[in-house]
Scaffold this motif. Structure first.
Motif, PDB file in Angstrom:
ATOM      1  N   ALA A 165      14.745  64.774  48.708  1.00  0.00           N
ATOM      2  CA  ALA A 165      14.504  66.184  49.007  1.00  0.00           C
ATOM      3  C   ALA A 165      15.731  67.043  48.696  1.00  0.00           C
ATOM      4  N   PHE A 166      16.924  66.450  48.886  1.00  0.00           N
ATOM      5  CA  PHE A 166      18.164  67.221  48.745  1.00  0.00           C
ATOM      6  C   PHE A 166      19.120  66.498  47.794  1.00  0.00           C
ATOM      7  N   PRO A 167      19.063  66.837  46.496  1.00  0.00           N
ATOM      8  CA  PRO A 167      19.805  66.090  45.464  1.00  0.00           C
ATOM      9  C   PRO A 167      21.323  66.093  45.635  1.00  0.00           C
ATOM     10  N   ASN A 168      21.864  67.075  46.366  1.00  0.00           N
ATOM     11  CA  ASN A 168      23.321  67.110  46.524  1.00  0.00           C
ATOM     12  C   ASN A 168      23.825  66.195  47.644  1.00  0.00           C
ATOM     13  N   ALA A 169      22.902  65.669  48.436  1.00  0.00           N
ATOM     14  CA  ALA A 169      23.303  64.812  49.552  1.00  0.00           C
ATOM     15  C   ALA A 169      23.621  63.407  49.041  1.00  0.00           C
ATOM     16  N   LYS A 170      24.731  62.860  49.508  1.00  0.00           N
ATOM     17  CA  LYS A 170      25.153  61.539  49.030  1.00  0.00           C
ATOM     18  C   LYS A 170      25.097  60.476  50.111  1.00  0.00           C
ATOM     19  N   GLU A 171      25.294  60.902  51.350  1.00  0.00           N
ATOM     20  CA  GLU A 171      25.444  59.912  52.417  1.00  0.00           C
ATOM     21  C   GLU A 171      25.061  60.534  53.755  1.00  0.00           C
ATOM     22  N   VAL A 172      24.551  59.711  54.662  1.00  0.00           N
ATOM     23  CA  VAL A 172      24.318  60.155  56.033  1.00  0.00           C
ATOM     24  C   VAL A 172      24.951  59.135  56.973  1.00  0.00           C
ATOM     25  N   GLU A 173      25.784  59.628  57.838  1.00  0.00           N
ATOM     26  CA  GLU A 173      26.366  58.769  58.869  1.00  0.00           C
ATOM     27  C   GLU A 173      25.402  58.759  60.050  1.00  0.00           C
ATOM     28  N   VAL A 174      24.915  57.573  60.380  1.00  0.00           N
ATOM     29  CA  VAL A 174      23.866  57.445  61.389  1.00  0.00           C
ATOM     30  C   VAL A 174      24.427  56.750  62.623  1.00  0.00           C
ATOM     31  N   GLN A 175      24.098  57.301  63.761  1.00  0.00           N
ATOM     32  CA  GLN A 175      24.431  56.645  65.011  1.00  0.00           C
ATOM     33  C   GLN A 175      23.141  56.498  65.809  1.00  0.00           C
ATOM     34  N   ILE A 176      22.877  55.279  66.251  1.00  0.00           N
ATOM     35  CA  ILE A 176      21.647  55.007  66.991  1.00  0.00           C
ATOM     36  C   ILE A 176      22.006  54.502  68.377  1.00  0.00           C
ATOM     37  N   ILE A 177      21.442  55.165  69.365  1.00  0.00           N
ATOM     38  CA  ILE A 177      21.681  54.751  70.744  1.00  0.00           C
ATOM     39  C   ILE A 177      20.361  54.280  71.337  1.00  0.00           C
ATOM     40  N   THR A 178      20.356  53.051  71.829  1.00  0.00           N
ATOM     41  CA  THR A 178      19.180  52.535  72.532  1.00  0.00           C
ATOM     42  C   THR A 178      19.646  52.027  73.889  1.00  0.00           C
ATOM     43  N   THR A 179      18.707  51.534  74.679  1.00  0.00           N
ATOM     44  CA  THR A 179      19.079  50.994  75.991  1.00  0.00           C
ATOM     45  C   THR A 179      20.005  49.785  75.831  1.00  0.00           C
ATOM     46  N   SER A 180      20.002  49.150  74.651  1.00  0.00           N
ATOM     47  CA  SER A 180      20.866  47.982  74.463  1.00  0.00           C
ATOM     48  C   SER A 180      22.215  48.334  73.836  1.00  0.00           C
ATOM     49  N   GLY A 181      22.493  49.604  73.622  1.00  0.00           N
ATOM     50  CA  GLY A 181      23.809  49.989  73.137  1.00  0.00           C
ATOM     51  C   GLY A 181      23.762  50.942  71.962  1.00  0.00           C
ATOM     52  N   ALA A 182      24.932  51.169  71.352  1.00  0.00           N
ATOM     53  CA  ALA A 182      25.046  52.106  70.240  1.00  0.00           C
ATOM     54  C   ALA A 182      25.439  51.353  68.979  1.00  0.00           C
ATOM     55  N   GLN A 183      24.884  51.792  67.856  1.00  0.00           N
ATOM     56  CA  GLN A 183      25.220  51.207  66.571  1.00  0.00           C
ATOM     57  C   GLN A 183      25.469  52.332  65.575  1.00  0.00           C
ATOM     58  N   ALA A 184      26.412  52.101  64.653  1.00  0.00           N
ATOM     59  CA  ALA A 184      26.703  53.099  63.629  1.00  0.00           C
ATOM     60  C   ALA A 184      26.419  52.516  62.249  1.00  0.00           C
ATOM     61  N   PHE A 185      25.890  53.347  61.375  1.00  0.00           N
ATOM     62  CA  PHE A 185      25.541  52.929  60.021  1.00  0.00           C
ATOM     63  C   PHE A 185      25.953  54.038  59.052  1.00  0.00           C
ATOM     64  N   GLU A 186      26.132  53.647  57.790  1.00  0.00           N
ATOM     65  CA  GLU A 186      26.249  54.653  56.730  1.00  0.00           C
ATOM     66  C   GLU A 186      25.125  54.387  55.742  1.00  0.00           C
ATOM     67  N   VAL A 187      24.283  55.382  55.555  1.00  0.00           N
ATOM     68  CA  VAL A 187      23.166  55.237  54.623  1.00  0.00           C
ATOM     69  C   VAL A 187      23.494  56.069  53.391  1.00  0.00           C
ATOM     70  N   GLU A 188      23.466  55.414  52.227  1.00  0.00           N
ATOM     71  CA  GLU A 188      23.847  56.094  50.999  1.00  0.00           C
ATOM     72  C   GLU A 188      22.657  56.244  50.065  1.00  0.00           C
ATOM     73  N   ARG A 189      22.804  57.221  49.174  1.00  0.00           N
ATOM     74  CA  ARG A 189      21.741  57.529  48.212  1.00  0.00           C
ATOM     75  C   ARG A 189      21.282  56.288  47.454  1.00  0.00           C
TER      76      ARG A 189
END
Ligand SMILES: [Zn+2]
Length: 198
Positions: A165-189
């Motif tokens: 949808a957005f051609p200029n976007a290269k990466e999204v830094e994702v943080q997911i919090i669940t009842t079992s804790g937090a996790q961080a990811f980097e999702v790239e194009r």
């Protein structure tokens, strides 16, 4: 004495202005941020991305085309399941979606101080804002979502159609919090599927 007083007032305002500029200056073009909190069937998400990633510019919209681009981007950002695609089996639906464009002047509570300086030049408020935003440079899109997922156990992957949808976007830094804790990811194009490993 009046002159000295206003000079001190401007000095006192400087640290706060510098701090606000640092916040938007700190963003890296091409990199967005997505925070996801999963609690039972409720999935709350918050998304930020530089204006450069979403519409390709960060100056204040001037032309009709600029304004149309921003309106179209906000409309797309209000459809989170088209951008961050969840497995069909999770049966997610959107219960709330908000998106807006944030620019520096909209956060600048000290704007009044600047307007006093320019008062003699006869600018009306609207022109003053445009000039300021052109110099300042940085904007961000911000969105907040609430989803209801009937089968949250099936939330094992998120496909980032966002990059299409957005051609200029290269990466999204994702943080997911669940009842079992937090996790961080980097999702790239290049690899737009996030495996949640759950
Ligand atoms: Zn920027």
């Amino acid at each position: 004495m009046k002159h000295v007083f206003s000079f001190i007032a401007v000095l006192a305002a400087v640290p706060a202005i510098a701090e606000e500029n640092r916040q938007l200056d700190a963003h890296e073009h091409g990199v967005g941020a997505l925070n996801i909190a999963i609690d039972g069937s409720t999935v709350a998400m918050e998304f930020h991305a530089p204006g450069a990633d979403i519409v390709g510019f960060e100056y204040a919209a001037k032309s009709d085309a600029d304004i149309a681009a921003i309106d179209a981007a906000i409309a797309r950002l209000k459809a989170p399941l088209d951008l961050f695609m969840m497995a069909d089996a999770a049966a997610c639906s959107v219960t709330e979606a908000r998106a807006e464009l944030e620019s520096e002047e909209s956060h600048d509570e000290h704007d009044e101080d600047h307007k006093d300086d320019h008062a003699e030049e006869g600018h009306d408020d609207h022109d003053g804002h445009d000039d300021h935003a052109e110099d300042a440079g940085h904007t961000e899109f911000h969105a907040e979502y609430t989803l209801d997922c009937e089968n949250p156990a099936a939330l094992t992957q998120i496909t980032f159609a966002y990059f299409e949808a957005f051609p200029n976007a290269k990466e999204v830094e994702v943080q997911i919090i669940t009842t079992s804790g937090a996790q961080a990811f980097e999702v790239e194009r290049d690899a737009p599927v996030l495996d949640l490993g759950r």
